[in-house]
Design a protein around this motif. Sequence first.
Motif, mmCIF file in Angstrom:
data_model
loop_
_atom_site.group_PDB
_atom_site.id
_atom_site.type_symbol
_atom_site.label_atom_id
_atom_site.label_comp_id
_atom_site.label_asym_id
_atom_site.label_seq_id
_atom_site.Cartn_x
_atom_site.Cartn_y
_atom_site.Cartn_z
ATOM 1 N N ALA A 226 0.820 -1.206 0.000
ATOM 2 C CA ALA A 226 0.000 0.000 0.000
ATOM 3 C C ALA A 226 0.857 1.260 0.000
ATOM 4 O O ALA A 226 0.592 2.211 -0.751
ATOM 5 C CB ALA A 226 -0.933 -0.011 1.210
ATOM 6 N N LEU A 227 1.893 1.305 0.841
ATOM 7 C CA LEU A 227 2.741 2.487 0.909
ATOM 8 C C LEU A 227 3.569 2.634 -0.364
ATOM 9 O O LEU A 227 3.772 3.747 -0.861
ATOM 10 C CB LEU A 227 3.642 2.415 2.138
ATOM 11 C CG LEU A 227 2.919 2.376 3.488
ATOM 12 C CD1 LEU A 227 3.926 2.455 4.629
ATOM 13 C CD2 LEU A 227 1.892 3.495 3.604
ATOM 14 N N ARG A 228 4.043 1.515 -0.884
ATOM 15 C CA ARG A 228 4.774 1.553 -2.162
ATOM 16 C C ARG A 228 3.911 2.138 -3.264
ATOM 17 O O ARG A 228 4.323 3.043 -3.999
ATOM 18 C CB ARG A 228 5.199 0.131 -2.530
ATOM 19 C CG ARG A 228 5.932 0.002 -3.864
ATOM 20 C CD ARG A 228 5.837 -1.422 -4.392
ATOM 21 N NE ARG A 228 4.494 -1.722 -4.896
ATOM 22 C CZ ARG A 228 4.069 -2.953 -5.162
ATOM 23 N NH1 ARG A 228 4.854 -3.989 -4.943
ATOM 24 N NH2 ARG A 228 2.843 -3.132 -5.624
ATOM 25 N N ASP A 229 2.678 1.646 -3.388
ATOM 26 C CA ASP A 229 1.811 2.092 -4.474
ATOM 27 C C ASP A 229 1.341 3.525 -4.281
ATOM 28 O O ASP A 229 1.085 4.246 -5.255
ATOM 29 C CB ASP A 229 0.637 1.137 -4.628
ATOM 30 C CG ASP A 229 1.062 -0.222 -5.163
ATOM 31 O OD1 ASP A 229 2.227 -0.345 -5.595
ATOM 32 O OD2 ASP A 229 0.240 -1.152 -5.148
ATOM 33 N N LEU B 21 1.818 5.998 -7.295
ATOM 34 C CA LEU B 21 0.677 6.724 -7.833
ATOM 35 C C LEU B 21 0.885 8.224 -7.735
ATOM 36 O O LEU B 21 0.606 8.967 -8.696
ATOM 37 C CB LEU B 21 -0.605 6.320 -7.105
ATOM 38 C CG LEU B 21 -1.859 7.131 -7.462
ATOM 39 C CD1 LEU B 21 -2.157 7.067 -8.952
ATOM 40 C CD2 LEU B 21 -3.052 6.662 -6.644
ATOM 41 N N SER B 22 1.336 8.701 -6.582
ATOM 42 C CA SER B 22 1.524 10.143 -6.430
ATOM 43 C C SER B 22 2.533 10.669 -7.439
ATOM 44 O O SER B 22 2.346 11.748 -8.019
ATOM 45 C CB SER B 22 1.954 10.485 -5.002
ATOM 46 O OG SER B 22 3.222 9.927 -4.691
ATOM 47 N N ARG B 23 3.578 9.899 -7.704
ATOM 48 C CA ARG B 23 4.548 10.306 -8.722
ATOM 49 C C ARG B 23 3.903 10.346 -10.104
ATOM 50 O O ARG B 23 4.144 11.254 -10.899
ATOM 51 C CB ARG B 23 5.740 9.341 -8.736
ATOM 52 C CG ARG B 23 6.649 9.471 -7.520
ATOM 53 C CD ARG B 23 7.755 8.427 -7.554
ATOM 54 N NE ARG B 23 8.578 8.596 -8.745
ATOM 55 C CZ ARG B 23 9.602 9.462 -8.842
ATOM 56 N NH1 ARG B 23 9.897 10.239 -7.818
ATOM 57 N NH2 ARG B 23 10.307 9.542 -9.954
ATOM 58 N N GLU C 34 11.948 -4.924 -4.824
ATOM 59 C CA GLU C 34 11.033 -3.842 -4.472
ATOM 60 C C GLU C 34 11.753 -2.756 -3.677
ATOM 61 O O GLU C 34 11.604 -1.549 -3.969
ATOM 62 C CB GLU C 34 9.878 -4.422 -3.658
ATOM 63 C CG GLU C 34 8.875 -3.425 -3.135
ATOM 64 C CD GLU C 34 7.822 -4.126 -2.298
ATOM 65 O OE1 GLU C 34 6.647 -4.082 -2.694
ATOM 66 O OE2 GLU C 34 8.167 -4.721 -1.260
ATOM 67 N N ALA C 35 12.533 -3.156 -2.675
ATOM 68 C CA ALA C 35 13.267 -2.183 -1.861
ATOM 69 C C ALA C 35 14.266 -1.410 -2.715
ATOM 70 O O ALA C 35 14.426 -0.192 -2.550
ATOM 71 C CB ALA C 35 13.974 -2.891 -0.709
ATOM 72 N N ASN C 36 14.945 -2.099 -3.619
ATOM 73 C CA ASN C 36 15.897 -1.420 -4.505
ATOM 74 C C ASN C 36 15.174 -0.391 -5.381
ATOM 75 O O ASN C 36 15.689 0.708 -5.616
ATOM 76 C CB ASN C 36 16.631 -2.431 -5.383
ATOM 77 C CG ASN C 36 17.624 -3.275 -4.607
ATOM 78 O OD1 ASN C 36 18.077 -2.884 -3.530
ATOM 79 N ND2 ASN C 36 17.962 -4.439 -5.136
ATOM 80 N N HIS C 37 14.001 -0.765 -5.872
ATOM 81 C CA HIS C 37 13.235 0.148 -6.730
ATOM 82 C C HIS C 37 12.843 1.401 -5.956
ATOM 83 O O HIS C 37 13.010 2.530 -6.462
ATOM 84 C CB HIS C 37 11.992 -0.560 -7.257
ATOM 85 C CG HIS C 37 11.232 0.228 -8.268
ATOM 86 N ND1 HIS C 37 11.519 0.168 -9.616
ATOM 87 C CD2 HIS C 37 10.205 1.111 -8.143
ATOM 88 C CE1 HIS C 37 10.705 0.973 -10.281
ATOM 89 N NE2 HIS C 37 9.888 1.541 -9.401
ATOM 90 N N ILE C 38 12.319 1.226 -4.750
ATOM 91 C CA ILE C 38 11.918 2.368 -3.926
ATOM 92 C C ILE C 38 13.130 3.224 -3.582
ATOM 93 O O ILE C 38 13.078 4.459 -3.632
ATOM 94 C CB ILE C 38 11.213 1.895 -2.643
ATOM 95 C CG1 ILE C 38 9.861 1.240 -2.984
ATOM 96 C CG2 ILE C 38 11.009 3.054 -1.670
ATOM 97 C CD1 ILE C 38 8.850 2.176 -3.604
ATOM 98 N N ASN D 223 15.775 3.706 -5.277
ATOM 99 C CA ASN D 223 16.316 4.390 -6.447
ATOM 100 C C ASN D 223 15.394 5.461 -7.015
ATOM 101 O O ASN D 223 15.763 6.147 -7.968
ATOM 102 C CB ASN D 223 16.634 3.368 -7.549
ATOM 103 C CG ASN D 223 17.817 2.493 -7.184
ATOM 104 O OD1 ASN D 223 18.706 2.911 -6.444
ATOM 105 N ND2 ASN D 223 17.826 1.267 -7.688
ATOM 106 N N LEU D 224 14.192 5.599 -6.448
ATOM 107 C CA LEU D 224 13.304 6.657 -6.921
ATOM 108 C C LEU D 224 13.899 8.016 -6.576
ATOM 109 O O LEU D 224 14.350 8.237 -5.451
ATOM 110 C CB LEU D 224 11.926 6.532 -6.280
ATOM 111 C CG LEU D 224 11.067 5.338 -6.725
ATOM 112 C CD1 LEU D 224 9.762 5.346 -5.949
ATOM 113 C CD2 LEU D 224 10.799 5.365 -8.225
ATOM 114 N N SER D 225 13.891 8.914 -7.539
ATOM 115 C CA SER D 225 14.413 10.249 -7.307
ATOM 116 C C SER D 225 13.439 11.031 -6.431
ATOM 117 O O SER D 225 12.294 10.622 -6.225
ATOM 118 C CB SER D 225 14.635 10.979 -8.631
ATOM 119 O OG SER D 225 13.405 11.072 -9.336
ATOM 120 N N GLN D 226 13.884 12.157 -5.940
ATOM 121 C CA GLN D 226 13.022 13.017 -5.128
ATOM 122 C C GLN D 226 11.773 13.378 -5.909
ATOM 123 O O GLN D 226 11.831 13.673 -7.111
ATOM 124 C CB GLN D 226 13.746 14.291 -4.734
ATOM 125 C CG GLN D 226 14.595 14.157 -3.471
ATOM 126 C CD GLN D 226 13.755 13.954 -2.241
ATOM 127 O OE1 GLN D 226 13.577 12.836 -1.788
ATOM 128 N NE2 GLN D 226 13.218 15.027 -1.702
#
Length: 389
Positions: free
Chosen positions: A310-313, A317-319, A374-378, A380-383
């Motif tokens: 849920a927190l990941r999505d 989504l917000s991005r 999943e953790a690596n993806h999160i 690596n997300l930019s600001q």
Amino acid sequence: MNGVHDLDSHYDAVVIGARCAGAATGLLLARSGARVLMVDRQPYGADTMSTHALMRSAVMQIERWGLIPKFAAAGTPAIRSTTFHYGDEIVRVDIKPDHGVDFLLAPRRTVLDPLLADAAREAGAAVRHGTALSELQFASNGRVIGASLRDGSGACMTVRSDIVIGADGRQSTVAQLVNSKTLVEGFNACGIVFGYFADLNSDGLHWHFARNAAAGVIPTNAAHCVFAAVPASQFVATFRGDVMRGFLQVLAASFPELRANVGRATLVGRLRSFAGATSYLRQCHGAGWALVGDAGYFKDPLTAHGITDALRDAQLLSRGIIDGGIRGLESYQRERDELSLPLVRATDAIASFSWDLDEVKQLHADLSAAMKAEANHIANLSQQPSLAA
């Protein structure tokens, strides 16, 4: 604070559901400069059934959002180890530092949801509890352009919005009204009975597995959540008539040490049950609407990954919304599906109970690999960009 009388007429986003995924989405959008309205039919701080556990990527997000001190102040214990019990074999895994995180959390929903909703309100979101969705508003071309809301007194009003976000759970009204299609569906489910036990002698997370049974111990606020799980097809026969008797019998038959430990603890409140539901991935966006959390994606709770999903999505989504247009929402769905499918497959196989202990160990290895990706993806997300920029 809880009525609809004082709402503005237009928002950048209206979020239906102010818990977990909805509150996190509202928080991130509000921090970007968006004008956000969050509504929830339940009272502020109401409890709900939950898997509790926040895996590494979820704790990483909570830390990025600056909320770790508030969870600590609420008495949420830091979890430093996870122990798997495969029959008589015990495998302990210490939580090693990675991506700036060296512990896990498992807050009660009476802690998690209000903290996220409060943070969204502090960021500028309008938050209304005791307010439900009556219907969506559609333009002549079929695009969602707003929502009609009703509060506890029966007062109604319509608000306009650039996007309406359904964060209203498995039985999502938003998903039904936009006719969101199921893209992927699982085959298996487990039935679970759980309760909160004070004075339980247990350190860290514990997951127990045996033939046609599983159990877990999750340290949460002021108690441990203890659950017993069986295949959904056996749920009624196991727990019908006397839930406590069935709960203790499952533990005694398959996990006697845990049964003895529970016998020395004190049940706080009553046992709760969930008869099971199969996993799914729904279409999660369309013209003027999006789904997040269980409204768009649910899998069996036996792997305790629902809040992390849920927190990941919420972040994805917000991005996507901030990036703008259909391309941003398509990116949200693509990322969600790529990250979720390995988790769904492993979880569905574990929920089948058609494994021996060596096989379930391999399924947990598959699950661990998917969670690491999943953790690596999160990480690596930019600001997140700002709408106000």
